[in-house]
Scaffold this motif. Sequence first.
Motif, PDB file in Angstrom:
ATOM      1  N   ALA A  15       0.855  -1.193   0.000  1.00  0.00           N
ATOM      2  CA  ALA A  15       0.000   0.000   0.000  1.00  0.00           C
ATOM      3  C   ALA A  15       0.890   1.241   0.000  1.00  0.00           C
ATOM      4  CB  ALA A  15      -0.918   0.000   1.218  1.00  0.00           C
ATOM      5  N   TYR A  16       0.543   2.201  -0.839  1.00  0.00           N
ATOM      6  CA  TYR A  16       1.313   3.435  -1.007  1.00  0.00           C
ATOM      7  C   TYR A  16       0.378   4.631  -0.962  1.00  0.00           C
ATOM      8  CZ  TYR A  16       4.864   0.213  -2.648  1.00  0.00           C
ATOM      9  OH  TYR A  16       5.769  -0.814  -2.739  1.00  0.00           O
ATOM     10  N   ALA A  17       0.950   5.804  -0.688  1.00  0.00           N
ATOM     11  CA  ALA A  17       0.128   7.010  -0.623  1.00  0.00           C
ATOM     12  C   ALA A  17       0.668   8.109  -1.510  1.00  0.00           C
ATOM     13  CB  ALA A  17       0.030   7.522   0.811  1.00  0.00           C
ATOM     14  N   VAL A  18      -0.264   8.818  -2.137  1.00  0.00           N
ATOM     15  CA  VAL A  18       0.033  10.059  -2.840  1.00  0.00           C
ATOM     16  C   VAL A  18      -0.349  11.172  -1.862  1.00  0.00           C
ATOM     17  CG1 VAL A  18      -0.589  11.533  -4.792  1.00  0.00           C
ATOM     18  CG2 VAL A  18      -0.429   9.044  -5.100  1.00  0.00           C
ATOM     19  N   VAL A  19       0.665  11.900  -1.414  1.00  0.00           N
ATOM     20  CA  VAL A  19       0.451  13.000  -0.483  1.00  0.00           C
ATOM     21  C   VAL A  19       0.947  14.267  -1.175  1.00  0.00           C
ATOM     22  CG1 VAL A  19       0.953  13.953   1.799  1.00  0.00           C
ATOM     23  CG2 VAL A  19       0.765  11.461   1.497  1.00  0.00           C
ATOM     24  N   VAL A  20       0.006  15.150  -1.523  1.00  0.00           N
ATOM     25  CA  VAL A  20       0.337  16.402  -2.204  1.00  0.00           C
ATOM     26  C   VAL A  20      -0.045  17.554  -1.291  1.00  0.00           C
ATOM     27  CG1 VAL A  20      -0.145  17.861  -4.223  1.00  0.00           C
ATOM     28  CG2 VAL A  20       0.013  15.368  -4.485  1.00  0.00           C
ATOM     29  N   ASP A  74       0.632  21.923  -1.185  1.00  0.00           N
ATOM     30  CA  ASP A  74       1.194  23.154  -1.766  1.00  0.00           C
ATOM     31  C   ASP A  74       1.958  22.888  -3.057  1.00  0.00           C
ATOM     32  OD1 ASP A  74       0.190  24.583   0.444  1.00  0.00           O
ATOM     33  OD2 ASP A  74       2.012  24.174   1.599  1.00  0.00           O
ATOM     34  N   GLY A  75       1.386  22.041  -3.917  1.00  0.00           N
ATOM     35  CA  GLY A  75       2.001  21.762  -5.216  1.00  0.00           C
ATOM     36  C   GLY A  75       3.225  20.869  -5.158  1.00  0.00           C
ATOM     37  N   GLN A  76       3.429  20.206  -4.021  1.00  0.00           N
ATOM     38  CA  GLN A  76       4.573  19.314  -3.881  1.00  0.00           C
ATOM     39  C   GLN A  76       4.114  17.917  -3.484  1.00  0.00           C
ATOM     40  OE1 GLN A  76       7.192  21.331  -1.078  1.00  0.00           O
ATOM     41  NE2 GLN A  76       8.292  22.232  -2.800  1.00  0.00           N
ATOM     42  N   LEU A  77       4.873  16.927  -3.955  1.00  0.00           N
ATOM     43  CA  LEU A  77       4.578  15.517  -3.709  1.00  0.00           C
ATOM     44  C   LEU A  77       5.582  14.962  -2.704  1.00  0.00           C
ATOM     45  CD1 LEU A  77       3.116  12.828  -4.513  1.00  0.00           C
ATOM     46  CD2 LEU A  77       4.832  12.609  -6.339  1.00  0.00           C
ATOM     47  N   LEU A  78       5.100  14.266  -1.711  1.00  0.00           N
ATOM     48  CA  LEU A  78       5.963  13.635  -0.721  1.00  0.00           C
ATOM     49  C   LEU A  78       6.531  12.344  -1.301  1.00  0.00           C
ATOM     50  CD1 LEU A  78       7.087  13.593   2.185  1.00  0.00           C
ATOM     51  CD2 LEU A  78       4.992  12.359   2.853  1.00  0.00           C
ATOM     52  N   LEU A  79       7.856  12.253  -1.336  1.00  0.00           N
ATOM     53  CA  LEU A  79       8.534  11.077  -1.868  1.00  0.00           C
ATOM     54  C   LEU A  79       9.612  10.602  -0.908  1.00  0.00           C
ATOM     55  CD1 LEU A  79       9.043  12.114  -5.612  1.00  0.00           C
ATOM     56  CD2 LEU A  79       7.350  10.521  -4.693  1.00  0.00           C
ATOM     57  N   ALA A  80      10.062   9.386  -1.126  1.00  0.00           N
ATOM     58  CA  ALA A  80      11.190   8.824  -0.385  1.00  0.00           C
ATOM     59  C   ALA A  80      12.214   8.359  -1.418  1.00  0.00           C
ATOM     60  CB  ALA A  80      10.732   7.659   0.482  1.00  0.00           C
ATOM     61  N   ARG A  81      13.473   8.373  -1.024  1.00  0.00           N
ATOM     62  CA  ARG A  81      14.507   7.896  -1.940  1.00  0.00           C
ATOM     63  C   ARG A  81      15.049   6.573  -1.438  1.00  0.00           C
ATOM     64  NH1 ARG A  81      19.383  11.662  -2.833  1.00  0.00           N
ATOM     65  NH2 ARG A  81      20.206  10.440  -1.110  1.00  0.00           N
ATOM     66  N   SER A  82      15.173   5.655  -2.364  1.00  0.00           N
ATOM     67  CA  SER A  82      15.630   4.310  -2.085  1.00  0.00           C
ATOM     68  C   SER A  82      16.787   4.000  -3.030  1.00  0.00           C
ATOM     69  CB  SER A  82      14.465   3.339  -2.307  1.00  0.00           C
ATOM     70  OG  SER A  82      14.790   2.048  -1.895  1.00  0.00           O
ATOM     71  N   ARG A  83      17.226   2.771  -3.039  1.00  0.00           N
ATOM     72  CA  ARG A  83      18.279   2.310  -3.945  1.00  0.00           C
ATOM     73  C   ARG A  83      17.732   1.168  -4.791  1.00  0.00           C
ATOM     74  NH1 ARG A  83      23.067   5.367  -3.990  1.00  0.00           N
ATOM     75  NH2 ARG A  83      22.990   6.590  -2.078  1.00  0.00           N
ATOM     76  N   ASP A  84      18.043   1.195  -6.100  1.00  0.00           N
ATOM     77  CA  ASP A  84      17.601   0.095  -6.961  1.00  0.00           C
ATOM     78  C   ASP A  84      18.516  -1.119  -6.775  1.00  0.00           C
ATOM     79  OD1 ASP A  84      19.923   0.509  -8.481  1.00  0.00           O
ATOM     80  OD2 ASP A  84      18.865   1.399 -10.179  1.00  0.00           O
ATOM     81  N   GLU A  85      18.306  -2.160  -7.569  1.00  0.00           N
ATOM     82  CA  GLU A  85      19.070  -3.397  -7.431  1.00  0.00           C
ATOM     83  C   GLU A  85      20.570  -3.184  -7.602  1.00  0.00           C
ATOM     84  OE1 GLU A  85      16.642  -3.315 -10.089  1.00  0.00           O
ATOM     85  OE2 GLU A  85      15.065  -3.796  -8.665  1.00  0.00           O
ATOM     86  N   ASP A  86      20.955  -2.166  -8.368  1.00  0.00           N
ATOM     87  CA  ASP A  86      22.366  -1.881  -8.611  1.00  0.00           C
ATOM     88  C   ASP A  86      22.938  -0.854  -7.643  1.00  0.00           C
ATOM     89  OD1 ASP A  86      22.388  -3.641 -10.833  1.00  0.00           O
ATOM     90  OD2 ASP A  86      21.523  -2.071 -12.099  1.00  0.00           O
ATOM     91  N   GLY A  87      22.119  -0.382  -6.705  1.00  0.00           N
ATOM     92  CA  GLY A  87      22.588   0.579  -5.720  1.00  0.00           C
ATOM     93  C   GLY A  87      22.436   2.034  -6.115  1.00  0.00           C
ATOM     94  N   ALA A  88      21.841   2.291  -7.277  1.00  0.00           N
ATOM     95  CA  ALA A  88      21.640   3.670  -7.729  1.00  0.00           C
ATOM     96  C   ALA A  88      20.420   4.273  -7.028  1.00  0.00           C
ATOM     97  CB  ALA A  88      21.443   3.711  -9.241  1.00  0.00           C
ATOM     98  N   PRO A  89      20.492   5.551  -6.622  1.00  0.00           N
ATOM     99  CA  PRO A  89      19.342   6.165  -5.951  1.00  0.00           C
ATOM    100  C   PRO A  89      18.179   6.392  -6.906  1.00  0.00           C
ATOM    101  CG  PRO A  89      21.093   7.780  -6.252  1.00  0.00           C
ATOM    102  CD  PRO A  89      21.626   6.470  -6.730  1.00  0.00           C
TER     103      PRO A  89
END
Length: 152
Positions: free
Chosen positions: A9-14, A16-31
């Motif tokens: 389950a995921y949320a779209v939280v907007v 003031d014209g901005q979206l809340l996101l998180a940064r993760s790493r893919d399988e190769d370690g790239a953000p």
Amino acid sequence: MRRTLRVAAYAVVVRDGQLLLARSRDEDGAPEWVLPGGGMEHGEDPYDTVRRELEEETGYLVEVTGFLGVDSSRRTLPGRFRRPVDHHGLRLLYEGRVTGGELRDEIGGSTELAAWQPLDAVPGLVRVGLIDTALRLWRERPAGGRLEAGQG
């Protein structure tokens, strides 16, 4: 072939014209940027999942304000001993509103950074495809909660 099912389950939280996101790493370690959220625990209600995951990944308490839809994907993944796995991912997408807490990064989890990103900057970010699907559901709000095949 072994089969697996993962429900998340995921949320779209907007705000003031901005979206809340998180940064993760893919399988190769790239953000890469991801939607806050994640896998359901056995017996957990998806509403509880999305609220728990958002607090873990961003520090915010959120109220679920609506159900946007479902994203379903199926792919073959490498498994143990080179045996392929037929994986089915079912992702429930909600709309949410911050009700408390403070923005912070997750420590020791699946994400490393939480941030607000301007909606118009999202197309230029290195991101997972689920973000585009979720934003389309948020903008278009299809009655059936599903985008047409091939358009997500």
